[in-house]
Design an enzyme around this catalytic site. Structure first.
Site: not given
Ligand code: ARG
Length: 461
Positions: A159, A280, A286, A288, A293, A325
């Site tokens: 605590h 600072s 100071k 820091n 942090e 993606q």
């Molecule tokens: N740039 C795409 C990704 O990062 C690669 C695969 C894309 N495939 C597709 N069928 N459009 O996932």
């Protein structure tokens, strides 16, 4: 742009909208995968040649072309094009520009779907190895410091109130254990990262006579993904990595909090080297603790990445979807954050200088040996609950006299409890307290030394 310049626009009758082109492109960030993408392509072409889909000369041209592109990328000479969407199509186009029509054969029997899944796994495997090495470096610095501070005593807290004396070496070994579990979690995750999607093609596999074991061996994958649909859509490994990284950052954040407190004038338990601190612009006095942090603050990014990845996957039907993606930026950011934080800590943590006198003074306040006194009474035949009450009274007496329990005169203690003898004085010392906790996992210096020896063996295995 004039349409019929994409690698996939055979069926299209108008060019991609300029905004859509930029919106759907990933090359700005996935170019980080270039080396892994090329490595995967070289393995794929080599396999195609071995099973008779490419001739020896075609394979040689492709491999030489890709090797040259890899060099260009590394040297910063590669011209990335947003119109070519992603790292995969940029490299494939560059290959064809470089070696001519043979370059167009590279994509036989594969898809960007299995290609990208393979690239991320190659990338992550390498980064996990780098992170695990940094953890070991940090651990070995911790062990050296713990060894030097095995006898140093500070107040242990619960605590955030003074609880019982502990050795600083023991406290540092608690940190060691936390991060040792992180290492184990990452290595466990690595096992599932190290499975090869290549060969799954778009989603259903391919009609060419591929041999996935050849590609897996060339790319040093332990296993081949067993189901093509799962292979292209699975991002569990990325989520697992982000989860392991989140726990790791949570640990570094807790250490940070302790270092920030300890380096404050109120605690003054440690001095952080100047090279890890800043001043600072207004307050000349100071110094820091910026690095701890900032690590504490950066922890949020990694938790955020975990949430992003989980959310990214939760609505996806099989198999690949463009959503995937979006896996890269959280993953890359997690790696950058973890690597940066560990690099700073591996240097800073072993370099912090404990102020042993301040730790000791603090341990001498707050009646830290009250439990030892209660245990002493129990050993003299008093039931623990009664002993607790008696010592509580003595603490109140000490408080009213402005003393620590250990400073209470013997006759005053004896007036509260006749069972107390002169042998109590040893029990009330800090050394008496820590030395008495002499069992596996305890804070006694000799236990800390054997814990350090065992830990050294563990990390060198
Ligand atoms: N740039 C795409 C990704 O990062 C690669 C695969 C894309 N495939 C597709 N069928 N459009 O996932």
């Amino acid at each position: 742009m004039n349409h019929k310049q994409k690698l996939w626009d055979g069926r299209f009758t108008e060019a991609t909208d300029a905004f859509v082109e930029a919106f759907t492109a990933s090359v700005e960030f996935d170019q980080q995968l270039a080396h892994h993408d090329i490595r995967g392509s070289i393995a794929h072409a080599t396999m195609l040649q071995r099973v008779g889909v490419l001739s020896e000369s075609e394979c040689r041209e492709i491999v030489d072309g890709l090797t040259g592109i890899d060099e260009d990328v590394r040297a910063g000479h590669f011209d990335w094009s947003v119109a070519l969407e992603d790292v995969h199509m940029n490299i494939e186009s560059a290959l064809t520009a470089r070696i001519g029509d043979t370059g167009k054969k590279l994509h036989t029997g594969r898809s960007r779907n299995d290609q990208v899944a393979t690239d991320i796994r190659l990338y992550l495997r390498e980064e996990i190895d780098r992170i695990c090495l940094l953890i070991r470096k940090l651990q070995s610095g911790l062990l050296d410091l713990a060894e030097a501070e095995a006898d140093t005593i500070l107040p242990g807290s619960t605590h955030l109130q003074v609880a019982q004396p502990v050795t600083f070496g023991h406290h540092l070994m608690a940190w060691f254990e936390m991060i040792d579990r992180d290492h184990a979690r990452l290595m466990d995750c690595r096992g599932r990262v190290n499975s090869m999607p290549l060969g799954a093609a778009a989603l259903a596999g391919t009609s060419y006579p591929i041999d996935r074991s050849i590609t897996a061996e060339l790319l040093e994958f332990d296993t081949v993904a067993a189901n093509s649909l799962d292979a292209v859509s699975d991002r569990d490994f990325a989520i697992e990595f982000a989860a392991a990284a989140s726990v790791l950052m949570m640990h570094l954040s807790r250490w940070s909090e302790e270092m920030v407190l300890w380096s404050s004038p109120q605690f003054d338990f440690i001095e952080l080297p100047d090279r890890f601190c800043t001043g600072s612009s207004i307050m000349p006095q100071k110094k820091n603790p910026d690095v701890p942090e900032l690590v504490r603050g950066k922890t949020g990014r990694v938790f955020g990445a975990l949430t992003s990845l989980l959310t990214l996957m939760k609505g996806q039907p099989l198999a690949y979807n463009k959503d995937n993606q979006e896996d890269k930026e959280p993953l890359f950011d997690t790696v950058t954050t973890v690597v940066g934080s560990l690099t700073a800590f591996a240097d800073m943590v072993p370099a912090m200088r404990p102020r042993r006198d301040k730790m000791r003074q603090a341990a001498l306040k707050g009646h830290a040996t009250a439990t030892d006194l209660a245990d002493y009474l129990v050993k003299k035949g008093i039931a623990f609950r009664d002993a607790h009450e008696i010592v509580g009274n003595m603490v109140a007496e000490a408080i009213s006299r402005g003393l620590d329990l250990s400073e209470l005169p013997l006759d005053v203690m004896q007036a509260k409890c006749q069972t107390i003898g002169a042998d109590v004085l040893d029990v009330l010392t800090l050394e008496g307290s820590v030395n008495s906790r002499n069992h596996l996992g305890g804070t006694a210096p000799s236990q800390v030394r054997s814990a350090i020896a065992a830990a050294r063996k563990r990390i060198n295995e």
